[in-house]
Design a protein around this motif. Structure first.
Motif, PDB file in Angstrom:
ATOM      1  N   MET A  63      -1.447  -0.869  -7.262  1.00 48.14           N
ATOM      2  CA  MET A  63      -1.051  -2.267  -7.179  1.00 48.14           C
ATOM      3  C   MET A  63      -2.219  -3.036  -6.537  1.00 48.14           C
ATOM      4  O   MET A  63      -2.758  -2.599  -5.530  1.00 48.14           O
ATOM      5  CB  MET A  63       0.225  -2.369  -6.334  1.00 48.14           C
ATOM      6  CG  MET A  63       0.730  -3.760  -6.148  1.00 48.14           C
ATOM      7  SD  MET A  63       2.281  -3.942  -5.186  1.00 48.14           S
ATOM      8  CE  MET A  63       3.222  -2.492  -5.512  1.00 48.14           C
ATOM      9  N   THR A  64      -2.539  -4.178  -7.096  1.00 46.82           N
ATOM     10  CA  THR A  64      -3.631  -4.985  -6.543  1.00 46.82           C
ATOM     11  C   THR A  64      -3.212  -5.545  -5.181  1.00 46.82           C
ATOM     12  O   THR A  64      -2.016  -5.711  -4.915  1.00 46.82           O
ATOM     13  CB  THR A  64      -3.997  -6.158  -7.476  1.00 46.82           C
ATOM     14  OG1 THR A  64      -2.902  -7.085  -7.505  1.00 46.82           O
ATOM     15  CG2 THR A  64      -4.351  -5.679  -8.880  1.00 46.82           C
ATOM     16  N   PRO A  65      -4.192  -5.835  -4.320  1.00 43.05           N
ATOM     17  CA  PRO A  65      -3.844  -6.399  -3.001  1.00 43.05           C
ATOM     18  C   PRO A  65      -3.016  -7.684  -3.114  1.00 43.05           C
ATOM     19  O   PRO A  65      -2.070  -7.882  -2.346  1.00 43.05           O
ATOM     20  CB  PRO A  65      -5.207  -6.674  -2.358  1.00 43.05           C
ATOM     21  CG  PRO A  65      -6.127  -5.689  -3.006  1.00 43.05           C
ATOM     22  CD  PRO A  65      -5.622  -5.562  -4.423  1.00 43.05           C
ATOM     23  N   LYS A  66      -3.344  -8.537  -4.067  1.00 45.11           N
ATOM     24  CA  LYS A  66      -2.611  -9.799  -4.218  1.00 45.11           C
ATOM     25  C   LYS A  66      -1.154  -9.536  -4.622  1.00 45.11           C
ATOM     26  O   LYS A  66      -0.231 -10.093  -4.026  1.00 45.11           O
ATOM     27  CB  LYS A  66      -3.296 -10.683  -5.250  1.00 45.11           C
ATOM     28  CG  LYS A  66      -2.664 -12.051  -5.379  1.00 45.11           C
ATOM     29  CD  LYS A  66      -3.444 -12.928  -6.347  1.00 45.11           C
ATOM     30  CE  LYS A  66      -2.810 -14.301  -6.451  1.00 45.11           C
ATOM     31  NZ  LYS A  66      -3.579 -15.192  -7.314  1.00 45.11           N
TER      32      LYS A  66
ATOM     33  N   SER B 102       4.924 -18.461   2.866  1.00 43.98           N
ATOM     34  CA  SER B 102       3.530 -18.926   2.799  1.00 43.98           C
ATOM     35  C   SER B 102       2.720 -18.339   3.955  1.00 43.98           C
ATOM     36  O   SER B 102       1.596 -17.868   3.760  1.00 43.98           O
ATOM     37  CB  SER B 102       3.478 -20.450   2.851  1.00 43.98           C
ATOM     38  OG  SER B 102       4.171 -21.000   1.773  1.00 43.98           O
ATOM     39  N   TRP B 103       3.284 -18.390   5.150  1.00 44.42           N
ATOM     40  CA  TRP B 103       2.597 -17.846   6.322  1.00 44.42           C
ATOM     41  C   TRP B 103       2.388 -16.345   6.163  1.00 44.42           C
ATOM     42  O   TRP B 103       1.338 -15.807   6.522  1.00 44.42           O
ATOM     43  CB  TRP B 103       3.383 -18.151   7.592  1.00 44.42           C
ATOM     44  CG  TRP B 103       2.844 -17.492   8.823  1.00 44.42           C
ATOM     45  CD1 TRP B 103       3.507 -16.624   9.637  1.00 44.42           C
ATOM     46  CD2 TRP B 103       1.539 -17.630   9.402  1.00 44.42           C
ATOM     47  NE1 TRP B 103       2.709 -16.222  10.674  1.00 44.42           N
ATOM     48  CE2 TRP B 103       1.480 -16.834  10.549  1.00 44.42           C
ATOM     49  CE3 TRP B 103       0.407 -18.361   9.040  1.00 44.42           C
ATOM     50  CZ2 TRP B 103       0.344 -16.734  11.348  1.00 44.42           C
ATOM     51  CZ3 TRP B 103      -0.723 -18.262   9.839  1.00 44.42           C
ATOM     52  CH2 TRP B 103      -0.746 -17.464  10.970  1.00 44.42           C
ATOM     53  N   ASN B 104       3.377 -15.634   5.610  1.00 39.36           N
ATOM     54  CA  ASN B 104       3.273 -14.197   5.393  1.00 39.36           C
ATOM     55  C   ASN B 104       2.057 -13.877   4.531  1.00 39.36           C
ATOM     56  O   ASN B 104       1.252 -13.003   4.861  1.00 39.36           O
ATOM     57  CB  ASN B 104       4.557 -13.680   4.733  1.00 39.36           C
ATOM     58  CG  ASN B 104       4.617 -12.178   4.650  1.00 39.36           C
ATOM     59  OD1 ASN B 104       3.678 -11.515   4.268  1.00 39.36           O
ATOM     60  ND2 ASN B 104       5.772 -11.640   4.988  1.00 39.36           N
TER      61      ASN B 104
ATOM     62  N   ALA C 177      -3.282 -11.694   4.461  1.00 34.35           N
ATOM     63  CA  ALA C 177      -4.648 -11.733   3.925  1.00 34.35           C
ATOM     64  C   ALA C 177      -5.656 -11.721   5.078  1.00 34.35           C
ATOM     65  O   ALA C 177      -6.653 -10.982   5.034  1.00 34.35           O
ATOM     66  CB  ALA C 177      -4.841 -12.958   3.047  1.00 34.35           C
ATOM     67  N   LEU C 178      -5.404 -12.534   6.100  1.00 39.26           N
ATOM     68  CA  LEU C 178      -6.301 -12.575   7.263  1.00 39.26           C
ATOM     69  C   LEU C 178      -6.278 -11.242   8.026  1.00 39.26           C
ATOM     70  O   LEU C 178      -7.323 -10.727   8.435  1.00 39.26           O
ATOM     71  CB  LEU C 178      -5.913 -13.718   8.197  1.00 39.26           C
ATOM     72  CG  LEU C 178      -6.113 -15.129   7.651  1.00 39.26           C
ATOM     73  CD1 LEU C 178      -5.483 -16.157   8.592  1.00 39.26           C
ATOM     74  CD2 LEU C 178      -7.581 -15.420   7.423  1.00 39.26           C
ATOM     75  N   PHE C 179      -5.082 -10.689   8.210  1.00 38.16           N
ATOM     76  CA  PHE C 179      -4.954  -9.429   8.941  1.00 38.16           C
ATOM     77  C   PHE C 179      -5.669  -8.301   8.202  1.00 38.16           C
ATOM     78  O   PHE C 179      -6.390  -7.506   8.811  1.00 38.16           O
ATOM     79  CB  PHE C 179      -3.473  -9.075   9.142  1.00 38.16           C
ATOM     80  CG  PHE C 179      -3.266  -7.875  10.027  1.00 38.16           C
ATOM     81  CD1 PHE C 179      -3.237  -8.025  11.408  1.00 38.16           C
ATOM     82  CD2 PHE C 179      -3.107  -6.610   9.489  1.00 38.16           C
ATOM     83  CE1 PHE C 179      -3.054  -6.922  12.238  1.00 38.16           C
ATOM     84  CE2 PHE C 179      -2.924  -5.505  10.305  1.00 38.16           C
ATOM     85  CZ  PHE C 179      -2.897  -5.659  11.682  1.00 38.16           C
TER      86      PHE C 179
ATOM     87  N   SER D 164      -7.133  -1.692   2.769  1.00 36.00           N
ATOM     88  CA  SER D 164      -7.735  -2.003   4.062  1.00 36.00           C
ATOM     89  C   SER D 164      -7.371  -0.993   5.143  1.00 36.00           C
ATOM     90  O   SER D 164      -8.090  -0.863   6.134  1.00 36.00           O
ATOM     91  CB  SER D 164      -7.311  -3.397   4.522  1.00 36.00           C
ATOM     92  OG  SER D 164      -5.908  -3.448   4.716  1.00 36.00           O
ATOM     93  N   ALA D 165      -6.290  -0.247   4.965  1.00 37.53           N
ATOM     94  CA  ALA D 165      -5.838   0.710   5.987  1.00 37.53           C
ATOM     95  C   ALA D 165      -6.076   2.159   5.582  1.00 37.53           C
ATOM     96  O   ALA D 165      -5.743   3.059   6.338  1.00 37.53           O
ATOM     97  CB  ALA D 165      -4.348   0.490   6.276  1.00 37.53           C
ATOM     98  N   GLN D 166      -6.636   2.386   4.407  1.00 38.99           N
ATOM     99  CA  GLN D 166      -6.842   3.746   3.925  1.00 38.99           C
ATOM    100  C   GLN D 166      -8.166   4.314   4.431  1.00 38.99           C
ATOM    101  O   GLN D 166      -9.132   3.573   4.608  1.00 38.99           O
ATOM    102  CB  GLN D 166      -6.810   3.783   2.405  1.00 38.99           C
ATOM    103  CG  GLN D 166      -5.445   3.460   1.851  1.00 38.99           C
ATOM    104  CD  GLN D 166      -5.411   3.465   0.346  1.00 38.99           C
ATOM    105  OE1 GLN D 166      -6.327   3.898  -0.315  1.00 38.99           O
ATOM    106  NE2 GLN D 166      -4.311   2.964  -0.202  1.00 38.99           N
TER     107      GLN D 166
END
Length: 144
Positions: free
Chosen positions: A1-4, A50-52, A57-59, A137-139
């Motif tokens: 699955m893509t990040p987006k 929206s904030w999620n 994305a920032l996290f 990002s966590a792998q």
């Protein structure tokens, strides 16, 4: 699955539960009609959705730059604090205006939601990662 796609799916599933939980609680706590309470829950949830997306994305950008990979309890705790803390700052004024209550009253009401959603955010993210796997990002990076 893509990040987006992953972020969108995570945010939508998270908020569906939020609306189902928050609407009846608001109706009961503030003696508002179900229509008004569900309307507010939908607005709060839309803001949170929206904030999620933005926060994750920032996290994940920050997380990808860390030398230690994976999602430890401390990293999940940091994620929950950042997400929910930012959300409180955004939602308190919205609740105060919609419910015609003081900012202090909205803040106090939001603390109850914060406690629930703080735990829920951590548990939901853990469960989501178990079902859909960790984001890139966590792998762990494999050496070539």
């Amino acid at each position: 699955m893509t990040p987006k796609k992953r972020r969108i799916l995570q945010a939508v599933l998270y908020e569906l539960f939020a609306i189902a939980f928050v609407g009846p609680i608001i109706s009961f706590m503030f003696d508002k009609s179900a229509t008004s309470a569900i309307g507010l829950a939908f607005v709060l949830s839309s803001v949170a959705l929206s904030w999620n997306y933005v926060f994750n994305a920032l996290f994940e950008r920050w997380e990808s730059q860390q030398t230690i990979k994976g999602r430890s309890f401390n990293r999940r705790l940091l994620h929950g604090i950042g997400f929910e803390g930012g959300l409180v700052l955004i939602l308190v004024p919205v609740m105060a205006l919609w419910l015609k209550i003081s900012v202090l009253s909205a803040f106090i009401a939001n603390l109850g939601f914060f406690i629930f959603f703080f735990v829920y955010a951590i548990v939901f993210t853990w469960a989501f990662d178990r079902v859909f796997g960790l984001p890139a990002s966590a792998q762990q990076q494999s050496e070539a």
